[in-house]
Motif scaffolding. Structure first.
Motif, PDB file in Angstrom:
ATOM      1  N   ASP A  35      10.487  -5.438   2.041  1.00 39.30           N
ATOM      2  CA  ASP A  35       9.878  -5.191   3.354  1.00 39.30           C
ATOM      3  C   ASP A  35      10.781  -5.626   4.507  1.00 39.30           C
ATOM      4  O   ASP A  35      10.416  -5.502   5.672  1.00 39.30           O
ATOM      5  N   GLY A  36      11.973  -6.166   4.190  1.00 43.12           N
ATOM      6  CA  GLY A  36      12.937  -6.532   5.215  1.00 43.12           C
ATOM      7  C   GLY A  36      12.977  -8.009   5.550  1.00 43.12           C
ATOM      8  O   GLY A  36      13.918  -8.475   6.194  1.00 43.12           O
ATOM      9  N   LEU A  37      11.976  -8.777   5.128  1.00 39.26           N
ATOM     10  CA  LEU A  37      11.981 -10.220   5.369  1.00 39.26           C
ATOM     11  C   LEU A  37      13.082 -10.836   4.512  1.00 39.26           C
ATOM     12  O   LEU A  37      13.212 -10.520   3.332  1.00 39.26           O
ATOM     13  N   LEU A  64       5.306 -15.271   4.730  1.00 34.93           N
ATOM     14  CA  LEU A  64       4.582 -14.017   4.910  1.00 34.93           C
ATOM     15  C   LEU A  64       3.076 -14.256   4.911  1.00 34.93           C
ATOM     16  O   LEU A  64       2.354 -13.665   5.711  1.00 34.93           O
ATOM     17  N   ASP A  69       2.038  -9.883   9.301  1.00 37.58           N
ATOM     18  CA  ASP A  69       3.047  -8.920   9.755  1.00 37.58           C
ATOM     19  C   ASP A  69       3.616  -9.266  11.128  1.00 37.58           C
ATOM     20  O   ASP A  69       4.480  -8.554  11.630  1.00 37.58           O
ATOM     21  N   SER A  70       3.166 -10.352  11.725  1.00 37.39           N
ATOM     22  CA  SER A  70       3.668 -10.716  13.057  1.00 37.39           C
ATOM     23  C   SER A  70       5.145 -11.100  13.022  1.00 37.39           C
ATOM     24  O   SER A  70       5.806 -11.110  14.060  1.00 37.39           O
ATOM     25  N   TRP A  71       5.692 -11.396  11.847  1.00 33.79           N
ATOM     26  CA  TRP A  71       7.114 -11.767  11.745  1.00 33.79           C
ATOM     27  C   TRP A  71       8.019 -10.605  12.153  1.00 33.79           C
ATOM     28  O   TRP A  71       9.147 -10.820  12.571  1.00 33.79           O
ATOM     29  N   LYS A  72       7.519  -9.378  12.047  1.00 34.66           N
ATOM     30  CA  LYS A  72       8.346  -8.205  12.357  1.00 34.66           C
ATOM     31  C   LYS A  72       8.692  -8.115  13.841  1.00 34.66           C
ATOM     32  O   LYS A  72       9.699  -7.511  14.210  1.00 34.66           O
ATOM     33  N   THR A  73       7.876  -8.726  14.701  1.00 36.44           N
ATOM     34  CA  THR A  73       8.127  -8.674  16.144  1.00 36.44           C
ATOM     35  C   THR A  73       8.698  -9.978  16.693  1.00 36.44           C
ATOM     36  O   THR A  73       8.927 -10.087  17.888  1.00 36.44           O
TER      37      THR A  73
END
Length: 161
Positions: A35-37, A64, A69-73
């Motif tokens: 997922d990119g993390l 995670l 999903d807030s890590w994506k921003t």
């Protein structure tokens, strides 16, 4: 400098992949989830790679879980993303044998193997000693038979009344 290496190697790692890169006496272990993390752990040469990747996987899973999903921003630099469980994990994984069950079992197996080798060596050594004793016993038995025959022969010529 290690932060630079961590960021560079993590960027060069494909999603879903893990890699370990050695530099001088350090190893940078990178893991990028599908997922990119991503995350990186820097260890010395002696630290087992498997344990480093277990640490990374657990940290990323917990991160995670807590962030969603807030890590994506988020701006994800080391300085700007405090993660309280990090210290706890780093403390726990200082000793890889106690932190990772497989490593602990492997160490126990290695120790058991060494003990068994020593035991087998001592049994073989005892076997050699037993063989030597059997030889000496056979020699003594032959000598006593010869002595008995010689004594019988010597005594047969003389009659004591």
């Amino acid at each position: 400098m290690l932060t630079f290496f961590s960021k560079t190697f993590t960027k060069r790692t494909e999603p879903g992949q893990r890699q370990s890169i050695s530099h001088e006496s350090y190893v940078v272990h990178c893991y990028v989830r599908s997922d990119g993390l991503s995350g990186a752990v820097i260890t010395d040469d002696d630290y087992p790679a498997r344990v480093a990747f277990v640490l990374l996987t657990q940290l990323l899973d917990e991160f995670l879980t807590s962030m969603g999903d807030s890590w994506k921003t988020m701006d994800m630099s080391v300085e700007s993303s405090p993660f309280p469980p990090l210290e706890e994990y780093l403390q726990k994984y200082q000793d890889p044998a106690s932190a990772d069950k497989v490593t602990k079992i492997q160490n126990d197996l290695d120790e058991t193997t060494n003990i068994l080798h020593k035991t087998i060596d001592s049994v073989l050594e005892r076997g050699v000693k037993l063989d030597s004793l059997v030889e000496k016993s056979d020699d003594l038995s032959r000598q006593s038979k010869m002595f008995y025959k010689q004594a019988k022969k010597t005594n047969s010529c003389c009659v004591i009344s």
